[in-house]
Design a protein around this motif. Structure first.
Motif, mmCIF file in Angstrom:
data_model
loop_
_atom_site.group_PDB
_atom_site.id
_atom_site.type_symbol
_atom_site.label_atom_id
_atom_site.label_comp_id
_atom_site.label_asym_id
_atom_site.label_seq_id
_atom_site.Cartn_x
_atom_site.Cartn_y
_atom_site.Cartn_z
ATOM 1 N N UNK A 248 40.588 49.455 41.553
ATOM 2 C CA UNK A 248 38.899 50.186 41.556
ATOM 3 C C UNK A 248 38.238 49.474 40.261
ATOM 4 N N UNK A 249 38.984 49.370 39.076
ATOM 5 C CA UNK A 249 38.070 48.709 37.905
ATOM 6 C C UNK A 249 38.002 47.341 38.136
ATOM 7 N N UNK A 250 39.084 46.687 38.751
ATOM 8 C CA UNK A 250 38.690 45.076 38.870
ATOM 9 C C UNK A 250 37.757 44.897 39.876
ATOM 10 N N UNK A 251 37.285 45.688 40.869
ATOM 11 C CA UNK A 251 36.259 45.526 41.819
ATOM 12 C C UNK A 251 35.055 45.264 41.252
ATOM 13 N N UNK A 252 34.811 45.889 39.891
ATOM 14 C CA UNK A 252 33.439 45.643 39.211
ATOM 15 C C UNK A 252 33.186 44.344 38.834
ATOM 16 N N UNK A 253 33.981 43.546 38.026
ATOM 17 C CA UNK A 253 33.955 42.109 37.429
ATOM 18 C C UNK A 253 34.072 41.248 38.764
ATOM 19 N N UNK A 254 34.882 41.574 39.665
ATOM 20 C CA UNK A 254 34.883 40.587 41.127
ATOM 21 C C UNK A 254 33.581 40.678 41.839
ATOM 22 N N UNK A 255 32.829 41.843 41.820
ATOM 23 C CA UNK A 255 31.746 41.922 42.676
ATOM 24 C C UNK A 255 30.543 41.092 41.716
ATOM 25 N N UNK A 256 30.517 40.790 40.507
ATOM 26 C CA UNK A 256 29.436 40.456 39.867
ATOM 27 C C UNK A 256 29.855 39.225 39.075
ATOM 28 N N UNK A 257 30.946 38.629 39.229
ATOM 29 C CA UNK A 257 31.283 37.391 38.773
ATOM 30 C C UNK A 257 32.382 36.754 39.334
ATOM 31 N N UNK A 258 32.807 35.573 38.886
ATOM 32 C CA UNK A 258 33.959 34.849 39.562
ATOM 33 C C UNK A 258 35.153 35.406 39.936
ATOM 34 N N UNK A 259 35.512 35.240 41.067
ATOM 35 C CA UNK A 259 36.736 36.105 41.678
ATOM 36 C C UNK A 259 37.957 35.874 41.302
ATOM 37 N N UNK A 321 35.786 40.744 30.417
ATOM 38 C CA UNK A 321 35.179 39.846 31.633
ATOM 39 C C UNK A 321 33.772 39.428 31.425
ATOM 40 N N UNK A 322 32.806 40.098 30.712
ATOM 41 C CA UNK A 322 31.502 40.117 30.617
ATOM 42 C C UNK A 322 31.615 38.514 29.463
ATOM 43 N N UNK A 323 32.494 38.557 28.756
ATOM 44 C CA UNK A 323 32.282 37.228 27.643
ATOM 45 C C UNK A 323 33.345 36.412 28.345
ATOM 46 N N UNK A 324 34.635 36.588 28.588
ATOM 47 C CA UNK A 324 35.297 35.239 28.974
ATOM 48 C C UNK A 324 35.110 34.832 30.411
ATOM 49 N N UNK A 325 34.299 35.492 31.363
ATOM 50 C CA UNK A 325 34.211 34.807 32.811
ATOM 51 C C UNK A 325 32.721 34.834 32.812
ATOM 52 N N UNK A 326 31.676 35.066 31.821
ATOM 53 C CA UNK A 326 30.392 35.057 32.325
ATOM 54 C C UNK A 326 30.188 36.010 33.284
ATOM 55 N N UNK A 327 30.570 37.292 33.432
ATOM 56 C CA UNK A 327 30.275 38.319 34.400
ATOM 57 C C UNK A 327 28.641 38.689 34.160
ATOM 58 N N UNK A 328 27.953 38.940 34.675
ATOM 59 C CA UNK A 328 26.597 39.535 34.660
ATOM 60 C C UNK A 328 26.287 40.771 35.353
ATOM 61 N N UNK A 329 26.260 41.898 34.694
ATOM 62 C CA UNK A 329 25.992 43.276 35.375
ATOM 63 C C UNK A 329 24.707 43.429 35.806
ATOM 64 N N UNK A 330 24.407 44.281 36.860
ATOM 65 C CA UNK A 330 22.957 44.448 37.241
ATOM 66 C C UNK A 330 22.483 45.714 36.248
ATOM 67 N N UNK A 331 21.330 45.976 36.378
ATOM 68 C CA UNK A 331 20.622 47.164 35.739
ATOM 69 C C UNK A 331 20.694 48.377 36.587
ATOM 70 N N UNK A 332 21.102 49.497 36.068
ATOM 71 C CA UNK A 332 20.897 50.658 36.482
ATOM 72 C C UNK A 332 19.593 51.031 37.084
ATOM 73 N N UNK A 333 19.582 51.716 38.377
ATOM 74 C CA UNK A 333 20.373 52.373 38.896
ATOM 75 C C UNK A 333 20.924 51.771 39.958
ATOM 76 N N UNK A 334 22.527 51.758 40.110
ATOM 77 C CA UNK A 334 23.383 51.421 40.807
ATOM 78 C C UNK A 334 24.569 52.260 41.284
#
Length: 799
Positions: A248-259, A321-334
């Motif tokens: 469940x935790x990994x689904x977050x960086x997989x959704x918004x960054x390199x899988x 992952x935000x730093x290591x893989x360049x994951x960009x997270x969306x702004x709330x609300x989601x």
């Protein structure tokens, strides 16, 4: 047989944990404990008390007869086991885990079968359902902590700034927030793991969990032995929780960054979850009793640690992952990615498992004749186990919904769609940035943050509210129709039992006795009513789901009054969840409340852990062997006989003990039960263990040495073999003796009425002493007198 000796009246209390001083009618400072400890032990009055009575002859004034060496002497001993269920305050935490307790109870409620394979499938399905309950709790915690609090509230500045801890979280990178939220859930399973831990003693393997119609598993001397399969099952639950949390935790960086970087860990977590599910469903691996594969214990225990480590690594990767893989997270609300899909998938799997369980239960019952005596037929036609599991599922769902909605309502305002949340945020921003007046801007500043909850949560909230309304209506119907109608029917029977006491001065008391009988009869219809409410809840939720998914459905299509109905439903659900948590907290602090909670625990924790390993410990694994050993130690002396006097739940412990008491001295032990739920609750709801095979066999093992006292005003206990009225001397042969509900309908000399027997009035009735005397006759030489001065009656506080 010896001319003299000792008859030990061994008293075993029922629910509520009656203290030994009440059982023995003696101050606690004058009691000795020959065996046991503070949680459960055997107590006797100190010898000097009875020696003083003997020297005085009659209890102190010297006017009574001197001791007679030719007499048999009766002494009292008490077995107090209430500390096993009402002791440490930490046990109050188990109140919030009722779904786990219910699904474990469902295992023991499965009916005896004619097909071993069908029973094997049924117990495997129940273990898989129990595993799904663990994952339901994990997802509920994820909704409240990871989604509502961390992902949504922390992401909205005007939500986080109202709560100091969240303000700190808001200053951290998004990925670190997700990792810390997951860490809370990882700590939760470690806590449950430690609470559910037990020490496995190599003492023998219990019999198979699949019970055939001609078997009596309680006769096995290994039935109460702990099984290593439960430790393997616990490892599977911890592994599944940790692996599910990691995925469940990994689904977050997989959704918004390199899988790719997350995919490896996701595959490992999926593999661990698969192994846990397969091992849980494999009977030889995790089924209690029967042939187990003990060589798998060590690998599964190691796998549990591996799963926790992989989950921790997954949380760590989500944090960086935000730093290591360049994951960009969306702004709330989601809402948290992957969480809703996991909830829907688990819900679908649970529906399939329950359908399969009911079908397999029906298959397992094929070819078994229906009992002619309805009083012995299994409750709900043998479907009590699946129905209780279903009730546990509904309670778990309601609690999960309540926790999620409680988090959303405390921090903001619950909504069911991202679009609704974004609209609320945009409208607030427009008011603050526009030309609105001071009042409008102040209201916007104070506006609650929109926090998204899964749509099934509101389905469940509305369904819960509707079912509560139906339950209230049904309760009022029972109170205003069933009870008065039954009272009128009982009134004629009550009057006929006191033929010389008819008159205006006894009419009111006769109505009170009749009403007590009517209320006691509710026990026989309560299970059916609860089952009907459970089925109604499922149907309402299914109808709402179909309507929501239909083209013309959805919350946008609701009429104008719907928001008020929804808010009311949410409030009711929140109140139920908060009430359950409050009971747990108060029980932790208050020993008296903890004793009341223990009344429920006395019944549901009688059985060992089987389906769910994260449940309260079973006290019978200690009480039955301990009582059996005490009987053997007492009767090892040729001059000692024992009358085992057991009340309520204590009678269940006593019956389970004597079913496996095969010592050569068993003819020196007699049994007196009273307020006993053996047939009414246990034989009908646990037919494979206390049904038509077990209790008649116990009667044959105790010929002329078992009397059961019962009263119609008792809502828990009842007759065991047959309800016919008979004398006390006949009860030795036919077991049952019915007490009148009151000794008289007329007031006593003191001005008050004799108490109605109910469930706890047996100890102080004269019939209790008569039954003890009658059983003594079967244990001692014919005509031998018995000195009873060292056997005081219990106090009125005994239960």
């Amino acid at each position: 047989m010896a001319d003299n000796g000792t008859v030990v009246e061994l008293r075993v209390h029922g629910v509520s944990g009656t203290p030994p001083e009440a059982l023995l009618g003696c101050p606690v400072e004058f009691l000795d404990q020959p065996a046991g400890d503070k949680a459960a032990g055997f107590y006797r009055r100190q010898p000097w008390i009875d020696l003083a009575r003997d020297r005085a002859g009659d209890g102190g004034d010297g006017s009574g007869p001197a001791p007679d060496d030719r007499r048999w002497r009766r002494v009292t001993e008490a077995y107090s086991w209430g500390g096993l269920t009402s002791g440490p305050a930490s046990r109050a935490v188990w109140v919030v885990l009722l779904p786990f307790v219910f699904v474990n109870l469902a295992h023991w409620m499965l009916p005896p079968v004619t097909r071993r394979r069908a029973a094997d499938v049924a117990v495997a399905l129940l273990r898989l359902i129990a595993l799904s309950f663990t994952l339901t709790l994990m997802l509920a915690a994820a909704v409240a902590v990871m989604d509502v609090i961390v992902w949504q509230c922390v992401g909205l500045d005007y939500c986080a700034e109202r709560w100091a801890p969240l303000t700190f979280l808001a200053s951290l990178p998004r990925g670190v927030q997700v990792g810390l939220g997951g860490l809370v859930l990882l700590m939760l399973i470690v806590l449950l793991w430690r609470l559910g831990a037990e020490h496995i003693r190599p003492a023998g393997r219990p019999p198979s969990a699949a019970v055939l119609a001609d078997e009596v598993p309680l006769e096995s001397d290994t039935f109460w032995c702990p099984d290593a399969a439960v430790a393997r099952l616990r490892a599977c639950h911890v592994t599944a929780w940790a692996a599910g949390l990691g995925a469940l935790t990994l689904a977050v960086p997989m959704r918004f960054g390199p899988a790719a970087p997350s995919a490896v860990l996701m595959v490992v977590n999926a593999a661990l979850l698969t192994v846990a599910v397969v091992a849980t469903g494999w009977n030889r691996c995790t089924a209690r009793g029967g042939r187990g594969v003990d060589r798998l214990t060590r690998p599964l225990l190691v796998l549990r640690w591996v799963a926790v480590a992989v989950a921790a690594l997954s949380l760590g990767w989500a944090a960086v992952a935000e730093f290591a893989a360049g994951v960009t997270y969306p702004d709330a609300p989601t809402h948290l990615p992957g969480l809703r899909g996991a909830i829907y998938a688990l819900l679908g799997v649970q529906v399939v498992l329950f359908v399969a369980l009911f079908a397999v239960t029906a298959w397992s019952r094929r070819g078994r004749p229906v009992l002619e005596d309805r009083s012995w037929r299994p409750t709900l036609g043998g479907y009590c186990g699946p129905v209780v599991a279903l009730i546990g599922w509904l309670i778990g769902g309601a609690f999960s919904v309540g926790i999620g909605l409680l988090a959303a309502q405390l921090l903001g305002d619950a909504v069911v769609s991202t679009a609704a949340a974004r609209t609320a945020v945009a409208d607030r921003a427009a008011v603050l940035a526009g030309p609105a007046g001071f009042a409008e801007k102040a209201a916007a500043l104070d506006a609650a943050a929109p926090l998204i909850v899964p749509p099934p949560y509101l389905w469940a909230a509305v369904a819960i509210a509707l079912v509560i309304v139906v339950a209230v209506v049904a309760g009022l119907a029972v109170w205003w129709w069933f009870v008065p109608r039954r009272t009128r029917a009982e009134l004629a029977a009550v009057r006929s039992e006191y033929p010389g006491e008819a008159g205006p001065d006894t009419a009111a008391r006769a109505r009170q006795v009749a009403r007590a009988r009517a209320l006691a009869a509710l026990s026989d219809v309560a299970v059916g009513l609860i089952a009907a409410l459970a089925v109604l809840t499922v149907l309402v939720m299914a109808a709402m789901a179909v309507w929501y998914l239909a083209d013309s459905g959805g919350y946008e299509a609701l009429p104008g009054y719907a928001p008020a109905l929804t808010r009311l439903s949410v409030f009711v659900t929140l109140a139920l969840a908060a009430g359950l948590v409050l009971v747990a907290v108060q029980a932790y602090r208050d020993r008296q409340l903890r004793r009341l909670v223990a009344v429920l625990w006395d019944v549901i924790t009688f059985w060992p852990r089987a389906n769910h390993p994260l449940t309260p410990p079973c006290y019978s694994e200690r009480t039955v062997p301990e009582l059996r050993d005490r009987l053997a130690a007492l009767t090892a002396d040729p001059g000692v006989r024992v009358v085992l006097a057991a009340h309520s739940q204590g009678s269940v412990i006593a019956a389970a003990t004597l079913l496996q008491y095969d010592e050569p001295t068993r003819d020196r032990v007699a049994l007196l039960t009273f307020g006993s739920p053996l047939r009414r609750l246990y034989a009908r709801n646990f037919p494979a263990y206390f049904g038509t095979g077990a209790l008649p066999r116990l009667a044959r093992r105790q010929p002329q040495r078992w009397i059961n006292l019962w009263a119609r005003s008792d809502p828990i206990g009842s007759w065991v073999c047959d309800p016919a009225d008979r004398g006390m001397d006949e009860a030795r042969t036919h077991v049952d003796f019915r007490l009148l509900d009151v000794t008289s309908l007329r007031p006593r000399a003191e001005g008050d009425y004799p108490p109605i027997c109910g469930h706890s009035g047996f100890w102080t009735r004269a019939e209790y002493q008569r039954a003890i005397t009658e059983l003594e006759k079967t244990l001692t030489p014919s005509g031998a007198p018995t000195d009873t001065r060292a056997a005081p009656p219990p106090t009125e506080s005994a239960e």
